[in-house]
Design a protein around this motif. Structure first.
Motif, PDB file in Angstrom:
ATOM      1  N   GLY A 110       0.943  -1.199  -0.086  1.00 44.99           N
ATOM      2  CA  GLY A 110      -0.269  -0.224  -0.131  1.00 44.99           C
ATOM      3  C   GLY A 110       0.926   1.049  -0.236  1.00 44.99           C
ATOM      4  N   MET A 111       0.004   2.277  -0.639  1.00 49.87           N
ATOM      5  CA  MET A 111       0.713   3.606  -0.394  1.00 49.87           C
ATOM      6  C   MET A 111       0.195   4.921   0.140  1.00 49.87           C
ATOM      7  N   VAL A 112       1.120   5.319   1.302  1.00 46.94           N
ATOM      8  CA  VAL A 112       0.292   6.582   1.576  1.00 46.94           C
ATOM      9  C   VAL A 112       0.577   7.753   1.012  1.00 46.94           C
ATOM     10  N   ILE A 113      -0.028   8.910   1.000  1.00 46.56           N
ATOM     11  CA  ILE A 113      -0.032  10.413   0.529  1.00 46.56           C
ATOM     12  C   ILE A 113      -0.003  10.675   1.626  1.00 46.56           C
ATOM     13  N   TYR A 114       0.923  11.402   1.871  1.00 41.11           N
ATOM     14  CA  TYR A 114       1.095  12.872   2.684  1.00 41.11           C
ATOM     15  C   TYR A 114       0.712  14.464   2.139  1.00 41.11           C
ATOM     16  N   GLY A 115       0.180  15.238   2.473  1.00 40.24           N
ATOM     17  CA  GLY A 115       0.506  16.836   1.496  1.00 40.24           C
ATOM     18  C   GLY A 115       1.234  17.891   1.704  1.00 40.24           C
ATOM     19  N   LYS A 121       6.285  20.678  -2.700  1.00 36.04           N
ATOM     20  CA  LYS A 121       5.884  20.412  -3.871  1.00 36.04           C
ATOM     21  C   LYS A 121       5.013  19.228  -3.877  1.00 36.04           C
ATOM     22  N   LEU A 122       4.024  19.082  -5.040  1.00 36.98           N
ATOM     23  CA  LEU A 122       2.892  18.147  -4.171  1.00 36.98           C
ATOM     24  C   LEU A 122       3.679  17.150  -4.476  1.00 36.98           C
ATOM     25  N   VAL A 123       2.932  15.810  -4.903  1.00 34.76           N
ATOM     26  CA  VAL A 123       3.159  14.248  -5.306  1.00 34.76           C
ATOM     27  C   VAL A 123       2.434  14.034  -5.626  1.00 34.76           C
ATOM     28  N   ASP A 124       3.687  13.753  -7.229  1.00 30.58           N
ATOM     29  CA  ASP A 124       3.348  13.544  -8.250  1.00 30.58           C
ATOM     30  C   ASP A 124       4.202  11.880  -9.049  1.00 30.58           C
ATOM     31  N   ARG A 125       3.366  11.550 -10.410  1.00 30.54           N
ATOM     32  CA  ARG A 125       3.319  10.770 -10.511  1.00 30.54           C
ATOM     33  C   ARG A 125       5.158   9.881 -10.350  1.00 30.54           C
ATOM     34  N   ASP A 144      -4.481   1.785 -11.228  1.00 26.61           N
ATOM     35  CA  ASP A 144      -5.906   2.771 -11.700  1.00 26.61           C
ATOM     36  C   ASP A 144      -5.273   3.611 -10.366  1.00 26.61           C
ATOM     37  N   ALA A 145      -5.179   2.651  -9.286  1.00 22.28           N
ATOM     38  CA  ALA A 145      -4.537   3.513  -7.690  1.00 22.28           C
ATOM     39  C   ALA A 145      -3.217   4.087  -8.175  1.00 22.28           C
ATOM     40  N   LEU A 146      -2.616   3.566  -8.511  1.00 21.15           N
ATOM     41  CA  LEU A 146      -0.573   5.179  -8.318  1.00 21.15           C
ATOM     42  C   LEU A 146      -1.602   6.020  -9.392  1.00 21.15           C
ATOM     43  N   GLU A 147      -2.858   5.730 -10.496  1.00 18.10           N
ATOM     44  CA  GLU A 147      -3.460   7.456 -11.358  1.00 18.10           C
ATOM     45  C   GLU A 147      -3.952   7.846 -10.074  1.00 18.10           C
ATOM     46  N   THR A 148      -4.702   7.685  -9.725  1.00 23.92           N
ATOM     47  CA  THR A 148      -5.334   8.332  -8.227  1.00 23.92           C
ATOM     48  C   THR A 148      -4.394   9.138  -7.270  1.00 23.92           C
ATOM     49  N   LEU A 149      -3.380   8.439  -6.594  1.00 23.58           N
ATOM     50  CA  LEU A 149      -2.787   8.960  -5.945  1.00 23.58           C
ATOM     51  C   LEU A 149      -1.930   9.743  -6.843  1.00 23.58           C
ATOM     52  N   ALA A 150      -1.438  10.321  -7.719  1.00 23.65           N
ATOM     53  CA  ALA A 150      -0.504  10.920  -8.137  1.00 23.65           C
ATOM     54  C   ALA A 150      -1.830  11.806  -9.214  1.00 23.65           C
ATOM     55  N   SER A 151      -2.967  11.638  -8.885  1.00 24.36           N
ATOM     56  CA  SER A 151      -3.723  13.030  -9.541  1.00 24.36           C
ATOM     57  C   SER A 151      -3.662  14.581  -8.987  1.00 24.36           C
ATOM     58  N   GLU A 152      -3.458  15.650  -9.724  1.00 23.57           N
ATOM     59  CA  GLU A 152      -3.334  17.413  -9.074  1.00 23.57           C
ATOM     60  C   GLU A 152      -4.566  16.950  -8.204  1.00 23.57           C
ATOM     61  N   ASP A 153      -5.741  17.010  -8.139  1.00 24.78           N
ATOM     62  CA  ASP A 153      -7.345  17.087  -7.662  1.00 24.78           C
ATOM     63  C   ASP A 153      -6.594  16.050  -6.006  1.00 24.78           C
ATOM     64  N   LEU A 154      -6.187  15.739  -5.949  1.00 23.74           N
ATOM     65  CA  LEU A 154      -6.099  14.804  -4.587  1.00 23.74           C
ATOM     66  C   LEU A 154      -5.363  15.750  -4.183  1.00 23.74           C
ATOM     67  N   ASN A 155      -4.026  15.655  -4.742  1.00 25.24           N
ATOM     68  CA  ASN A 155      -2.606  16.210  -4.310  1.00 25.24           C
ATOM     69  C   ASN A 155      -3.260  17.795  -3.459  1.00 25.24           C
ATOM     70  N   ARG A 156      -3.881  18.731  -4.372  1.00 25.25           N
ATOM     71  CA  ARG A 156      -4.338  19.757  -3.802  1.00 25.25           C
ATOM     72  C   ARG A 156      -5.266  20.280  -2.799  1.00 25.25           C
ATOM     73  N   SER A 157      -5.818  18.961  -2.544  1.00 21.92           N
ATOM     74  CA  SER A 157      -6.998  18.629  -1.769  1.00 21.92           C
ATOM     75  C   SER A 157      -6.652  18.312  -0.146  1.00 21.92           C
ATOM     76  N   LEU A 158      -5.076  17.880  -0.138  1.00 30.14           N
ATOM     77  CA  LEU A 158      -4.508  17.401   0.627  1.00 30.14           C
ATOM     78  C   LEU A 158      -3.585  18.688   1.612  1.00 30.14           C
TER      79      LEU A 158
END
Length: 560
Positions: A110-115, A121-125, A144-158
């Protein structure tokens, strides 16, 4: 005029500019850190945290881009209050980051994204791919999960939220061990010579009724071959080896059974007879059926099973390799079976008989079941079950003895490994009745000897270590010369230690079984009842109601 005054009161207090208060902001472009310098001037004044926040934003440094470091702000405002010069960093950008975690068996990653914080710098691919590479994940990635984790919308919200986002990013393939081969019994009625345990771990005696009889070529047992294991793969790409199922083959005891000509996994009857289940197979025994055993029939010695409809008279012998079923009473006769003995009547012997063949003696490799026993000797490697009462007899069982019905045991002795159960023991008129479970003196001696051998082995290990030290001090040449002997001695000690520890563990387990044995008297124990549990004795000197005798703290104690 009144309304205007109220509006002025509700509006925020107008603050002087940062310069008028003695503040100078400095943004380090290379690190995006926001610093502030304070030099007290005449117009400097104390500020609250809220006022300082407004001051920073009015200077063009918004909270979204420059979240303030609360501890540093407190230090700065303290310096302002004391009118002391201060140069301090009040906002540090923090890059977002991706961390990988694994399940213990490495079948899931699994992977945890910290905002990010501030201008971090935002998390990117590429950052995610780098984390995956560093964790060495090569198998089962979920795109699909990796694309979601790298999405700009998700990382801006974090960003600046203090929250994290977690997702599974890879699945491995679990191994599947093969299924052991097993034997399937194809007949319903058979004499079972194997140990049968119930849910409590005690041996269960099965009343088989009439002897079953089958004809030639009857299918008896089917062998199901083992299956191959299916290997798995961890998310790290490592092959997880699976175990193949263990094979099992028919154990052909004699020529009474054979494998089918067209199916090597099918066991069939080579003739007719009584089917008997044994470990890893079935065999057939011939059944001898007679009305009674007395002087007219003579002694019975038979290779197979014997069914006697009536009684077995004084002085007679019945010896069979299979089961023996007696419909009547056994007088002072000798009965020996390679399987079970079932006596639907009772067993009656004579007091003072010198030879076993003159006593009422029943000896079974498996179990014994009888209606009652009077002045008799019963020995079974499994259990003994008596339907009513035992009078002045000796009973010895490899598992347990149970006296059902009235459950009276008067005089004589009873000995079992796990359990003695009855309704009453002894009699009002003081009759010595010896009841013993868990006799383990020899096992305790074995345990003591094993401990002594292990202690000696530890001394030998210490001596070997000291010898190795001396050899090393003697120099490299001497070490090279003695090293093979030292290694050989060490391996021998390790092998001996492993063997002794295995024996010790097995002995401990057996002793635990013996120490857990008990004598259960469901109604009354009369004076004269001599109780022995695992070698510890207790004499009943007054009537006891419903008592269970167990070993606790090296003493026989009563549970009522």
């Amino acid at each position: 005029m009144v309304e205007k005054s109220n509006e002025q009161q509700s509006s925020p207090e107008q603050l002087p500019s940062a310069l008028d208060l003695g503040f100078v902001f400095q943004l380090h472009e290379d690190t995006n850190e926001l610093w502030i310098s304070f030099d007290p001037i005449d117009t400097s004044r104390e500020l609250t945290k809220e006022q300082f926040q407004r001051l920073v934003e009015e200077a063009g440094y918004t909270t979204d881009n420059f979240p303030l470091l609360a501890p540093n702000v407190s230090i700065l405002l303290g310096s302002v209050r004391r009118r002391e010069s201060k140069d301090i960093c009040i906002s540090i950008p923090v890059d977002g980051r991706a961390e990988v975690f694994f399940s213990p068996n490495k079948l899931l990653a699994g992977m945890v994204i910290y905002g990010a914080e501030g201008r971090g710098k935002l998390v990117d691919r590429p950052m995610i791919d780098q984390a995956i590479k560093k964790a060495r994940i090569t198998h089962g990635l979920l795109e699909d999960a990796l694309e979601t984790l790298a999405s700009e919308d998700l990382n801006r919200s974090l960003r600046n939220s203090g929250q994290v986002y977690c997702s599974v990013i890879a699945y491995g393939e679990a191994l599947e061990n093969g299924v052991d081969g097993h034997l399937e019994l194809l007949i319903e009625d058979a004499s079972d010579r194997r140990f049968q345990e119930d849910q409590h771990g005690t041996i269960d005696f099965l009343d088989r009724g009439e002897f079953p009889f089958i004809e030639e070529n009857t299918p008896l047992m089917r062998r199901h071959p083992p299956t191959k294991g299916k290997p798995g793969c961890s998310v790290l790409g490592k092959t997880l080896r699976a175990k193949d199922g263990k094979d099992i083959n028919f154990k052909l005891k004699d020529a009474s059974v054979k494998t089918a000509d067209d199916d090597e996994n099918l066991l069939i009857a080579a003739g007719s007879g009584l089917p008997v289940i044994s470990d890893k197979g079935v065999h057939l025994e011939q059944v001898l059926k007679i009305d009674k055993v007395d002087i007219e029939t003579g002694h019975i010695r038979y290779r197979g099973s014997v069914e006697i409809k009536g009684d077995v008279r004084d002085g007679m012998q019945v010896i069979a390799t299979g089961d023996i079923k007696i419909g009547g009473v056994v007088d002072a006769a000798f009965i020996k079976a390679g399987g079970h003995i079932e006596c639907l009547g009772g067993v009656i012997g004579h007091t003072g008989s010198e030879y076993m063949t003159d006593k009422a003696a029943l000896v079974a490799e498996c179990s014994i079941q009888a209606r009652f026993a009077h002045e008799a000797l019963l020995q079974a490697k499994q259990e003994i079950i008596i339907g009513n009462q035992v009078m002045h007899s000796k009973l010895v069982a490899g598992t347990f003895i149970q006296v059902q019905g009235k459950g009276q045991v008067v005089g004589g002795s009873m000995q079992a490994v796990d359990l003695l159960e009855m309704n009453s023991s002894g009699a009002v008129s003081y009759t010595e009745t010896h009841l013993e479970v868990g006799e383990c003196a020899q096992l305790q001696e074995t345990y003591t000897q094993l401990l002594s051998q292990l202690n000696r082995l530890e001394e030998q290990k210490y001596q070997l270590i000291e010898l190795a030290r001396k050899v090393r001090k003697a120099g490299a040449e001497e070490l090279a010369k003695k090293k093979p002997q030292l290694i050989k001695a060490k391996e021998a000690l390790q092998l001996r230690s492993a063997h002794l520890n295995k024996e010790l563990t097995e002995t401990e387990q057996q002793l635990k079984r013996y120490y857990a044995s008990k004598i259960q008297i469901n109604r009354r124990a009369y004076p004269g009842s001599q109780i022995t549990v695992a070698g510890h004795q207790y004499e009943v000197n007054k009537e006891l109601d419903k008592a269970t005798f167990v070993l606790k703290e090296d003493k026989v104690q009563i549970q009522q």
